[in-house]
Design a protein around this motif. Structure first.
Motif, mmCIF file in Angstrom:
data_model
loop_
_atom_site.group_PDB
_atom_site.id
_atom_site.type_symbol
_atom_site.label_atom_id
_atom_site.label_comp_id
_atom_site.label_asym_id
_atom_site.label_seq_id
_atom_site.Cartn_x
_atom_site.Cartn_y
_atom_site.Cartn_z
ATOM 1 N N ASP A 5 78.720 73.200 55.801
ATOM 2 C CA ASP A 5 78.229 73.697 57.189
ATOM 3 C C ASP A 5 79.516 74.053 57.742
ATOM 4 O O ASP A 5 79.287 75.226 58.581
ATOM 5 N N LEU A 6 80.716 74.022 57.027
ATOM 6 C CA LEU A 6 81.868 74.624 57.393
ATOM 7 C C LEU A 6 81.116 75.971 57.066
ATOM 8 O O LEU A 6 81.499 77.538 58.019
ATOM 9 N N VAL A 14 81.874 84.055 63.002
ATOM 10 C CA VAL A 14 82.870 85.096 62.664
ATOM 11 C C VAL A 14 82.125 86.445 62.435
ATOM 12 O O VAL A 14 82.179 87.845 62.107
ATOM 13 N N GLY A 15 80.569 86.115 61.732
ATOM 14 C CA GLY A 15 79.501 86.897 60.860
ATOM 15 C C GLY A 15 79.327 87.594 59.908
ATOM 16 O O GLY A 15 79.129 88.387 59.339
ATOM 17 N N LEU A 16 80.382 86.605 58.958
ATOM 18 C CA LEU A 16 80.374 87.237 57.344
ATOM 19 C C LEU A 16 78.928 86.373 56.980
ATOM 20 O O LEU A 16 78.226 85.893 57.627
ATOM 21 N N SER A 17 79.107 87.434 55.633
ATOM 22 C CA SER A 17 77.585 87.010 55.162
ATOM 23 C C SER A 17 77.530 85.044 54.257
ATOM 24 O O SER A 17 78.771 84.830 54.659
ATOM 25 N N ARG A 18 76.761 84.785 54.281
ATOM 26 C CA ARG A 18 76.732 83.176 53.755
ATOM 27 C C ARG A 18 77.457 82.994 52.940
ATOM 28 O O ARG A 18 78.464 82.153 52.177
ATOM 29 N N ASN A 19 77.597 84.027 51.794
ATOM 30 C CA ASN A 19 78.372 84.364 50.306
ATOM 31 C C ASN A 19 79.702 84.469 50.865
ATOM 32 O O ASN A 19 80.936 83.588 50.194
ATOM 33 N N GLU A 20 79.965 85.082 51.354
ATOM 34 C CA GLU A 20 81.212 85.449 51.882
ATOM 35 C C GLU A 20 81.895 83.985 52.687
ATOM 36 O O GLU A 20 83.352 83.873 52.399
ATOM 37 N N ALA A 21 81.241 83.695 52.975
ATOM 38 C CA ALA A 21 81.509 82.614 53.991
ATOM 39 C C ALA A 21 82.053 81.287 53.013
ATOM 40 O O ALA A 21 83.247 80.283 53.577
ATOM 41 N N LEU A 22 81.245 80.802 52.086
ATOM 42 C CA LEU A 22 81.485 79.986 51.501
ATOM 43 C C LEU A 22 82.797 80.346 50.691
ATOM 44 O O LEU A 22 83.102 79.289 49.913
#
Length: 95
Positions: A5-6, A14-22
């Motif tokens: 969720d975070l 922020v617009g980061l990719s899902r992998n970058e955000a995780l």
């Protein structure tokens, strides 16, 4: 709320990719865990503080049998919310 969720919120905001955000969420949590394991308190402004407390050895009691049992000394993590977080949570209950 979970790590996923975070990461999803970070991805949308922020617009980061899902992998970058995780990966970023994992890195933040790992750094917090490492700091606590090293004996440091972790303070996040306007959120709260994760505090380490050392508990002394004591005698406990088995509630079912009443037998006294030694409880070993240990270190525990507690969370103390900031005043801003307390106000926000209390405000969410107001009519």
């Amino acid at each position: 709320m979970t790590r996923a969720d975070l990461a999803e919120a970070l991805h949308r905001t922020v617009g980061l990719s899902r992998n970058e955000a995780l990966h970023m969420v994992e890195q933040i949590l790992a750094r917090m865990s490492d700091a606590l394991a090293a004996g440091e308190n972790v303070k996040i402004t306007n959120f709260g503080t994760f505090l380490l407390n050392d508990k002394a050895e004591r005698i406990g009691r088995n509630p079912k049998t009443g037998v006294e049992v030694p409880v070993s000394a240990r270190r525990v993590v507690t969370f103390r919310p900031s005043q801003g977080l307390r106000d926000q949570v209390a405000g969410s209950l107001a009519p």
